[in-house]
Design a protein around this motif. Structure first.
Motif, short mmCIF file in Angstrom:
data_model
loop_
_atom_site.label_atom_id
_atom_site.label_comp_id
_atom_site.label_asym_id
_atom_site.label_seq_id
_atom_site.Cartn_x
_atom_site.Cartn_y
_atom_site.Cartn_z
N ARG A 23 17.67 8.54 -3.85
CA ARG A 23 17.89 9.08 -5.30
C ARG A 23 17.21 10.50 -5.22
N ALA A 24 16.05 10.73 -4.54
CA ALA A 24 15.39 11.85 -4.25
C ALA A 24 16.10 13.02 -3.42
N MET A 25 16.87 12.45 -2.32
CA MET A 25 17.41 13.15 -1.41
C MET A 25 18.90 13.77 -2.21
N ARG A 26 19.43 12.99 -3.10
CA ARG A 26 20.63 13.45 -3.81
C ARG A 26 20.19 14.55 -4.94
N ARG A 27 19.28 14.10 -5.52
CA ARG A 27 18.52 15.42 -6.48
C ARG A 27 18.33 16.69 -5.92
N ALA A 28 17.70 16.49 -4.49
CA ALA A 28 17.47 17.81 -3.73
C ALA A 28 18.75 18.48 -3.44
N LEU A 29 19.71 17.98 -3.27
CA LEU A 29 20.94 18.39 -2.69
C LEU A 29 21.49 19.42 -3.79
N PRO A 30 21.57 20.82 -3.42
CA PRO A 30 22.11 21.92 -4.24
C PRO A 30 23.45 21.42 -4.89
N PRO A 31 23.92 21.65 -6.02
CA PRO A 31 25.27 21.28 -6.58
C PRO A 31 26.48 21.56 -5.76
N GLU A 32 26.31 23.07 -5.24
CA GLU A 32 27.46 23.36 -4.32
C GLU A 32 27.74 22.36 -3.17
N ALA A 33 26.43 22.08 -2.56
CA ALA A 33 26.66 21.11 -1.45
C ALA A 33 27.13 19.84 -1.84
N ARG A 34 26.88 19.17 -2.94
CA ARG A 34 27.28 18.04 -3.43
C ARG A 34 28.62 17.99 -3.72
N GLU A 35 29.18 19.23 -4.17
CA GLU A 35 30.60 19.23 -4.52
C GLU A 35 31.50 19.46 -3.19
N ARG A 36 31.01 20.17 -2.12
CA ARG A 36 31.55 20.07 -0.94
C ARG A 36 31.85 18.59 -0.44
N ARG A 37 30.61 17.91 -0.28
CA ARG A 37 30.42 16.52 0.21
C ARG A 37 31.43 15.61 -0.71
N SER A 38 31.44 15.85 -1.97
CA SER A 38 32.33 14.93 -2.96
C SER A 38 33.87 15.43 -2.47
N ASP A 39 34.34 16.63 -2.34
CA ASP A 39 35.37 16.87 -1.91
C ASP A 39 35.83 16.30 -0.56
N ALA A 40 35.15 16.43 0.50
CA ALA A 40 35.33 15.85 1.87
C ALA A 40 35.42 14.37 1.58
N ILE A 41 34.77 13.71 0.95
CA ILE A 41 34.87 12.41 0.82
C ILE A 41 36.42 11.73 -0.01
N ALA A 42 36.49 12.70 -1.04
CA ALA A 42 37.94 12.43 -1.73
C ALA A 42 38.90 12.60 -0.96
N GLN A 43 39.14 13.65 0.12
CA GLN A 43 40.15 13.86 0.88
C GLN A 43 40.20 12.85 1.91
N ARG A 44 39.12 12.37 2.41
CA ARG A 44 38.94 11.39 3.50
C ARG A 44 39.56 9.99 2.86
N VAL A 45 39.13 9.65 1.57
CA VAL A 45 39.87 8.35 1.17
C VAL A 45 41.23 8.52 0.91
N MET A 46 41.54 9.70 0.12
CA MET A 46 42.96 9.91 -0.15
C MET A 46 43.95 9.92 1.16
#
Length: 135
Positions: A23-46
């Motif tokens: 949780r602490a690691m996720r909170r420390a992640l800048p929103p832009e980095a979180r968005e990039r990771r989420s997009d990469a994960i979504a592309q992989r899943v799809m």
């Protein structure tokens, strides 16, 4: 006399510590980095055959610091997949599955996540082809 170790208590403590660190690691992640990771994960899943072949997807409603599932859910709706998500039982000790359609209202669960309204159609566990879980 040797002391007995409560292995279950040790495991529970370790799991609690790991969750707190994540949780602490996720909170420390800048929103832009979180968005990039989420997009990469979504592309992989799809790109997975399991995603392509699934008629019904069980997805979690993302919290702010979790992988954002919005693009996956929206893609599922656009490609005529059924999306289900969880609702906590009134007793608070179990989860039930409910249909989550585009435009459906979600409400606060009282446990830190959003959930479908009580009136949302139930979904049978056996009908779920793919489950997305936060990790």
């Amino acid at each position: 006399m040797p002391r007995t170790v409560d292995e279950d208590a040790i495991r529970a403590g370790v799991k609690t510590e790991i969750r707190a660190r994540r949780r602490a690691m996720r909170r420390a992640l800048p929103p832009e980095a979180r968005e990039r990771r989420s997009d990469a994960i979504a592309q992989r899943v799809m790109s997975l055959d399991e995603w392509r072949d699934a008629a019904t997807i069980l997805a979690f409603v993302s919290k702010r610091t979790e992988v954002q599932t919005g693009s996956l859910v929206e893609h599922a709706w656009r490609t005529n997949k059924r999306v289900a998500t969880t609702r906590i039982t009134p007793e608070g000790d179990d989860l039930t599955l409910h249909l989550w359609a585009s435009g459906d209202e979600l409400e606060d669960s009282g446990h830190g996540f959003r959930q479908p309204l009580r009136s949302a159609q139930r979904v049978a566990e056996a009908s779920v082809d793919l489950v997305l879980v936060p990790a």
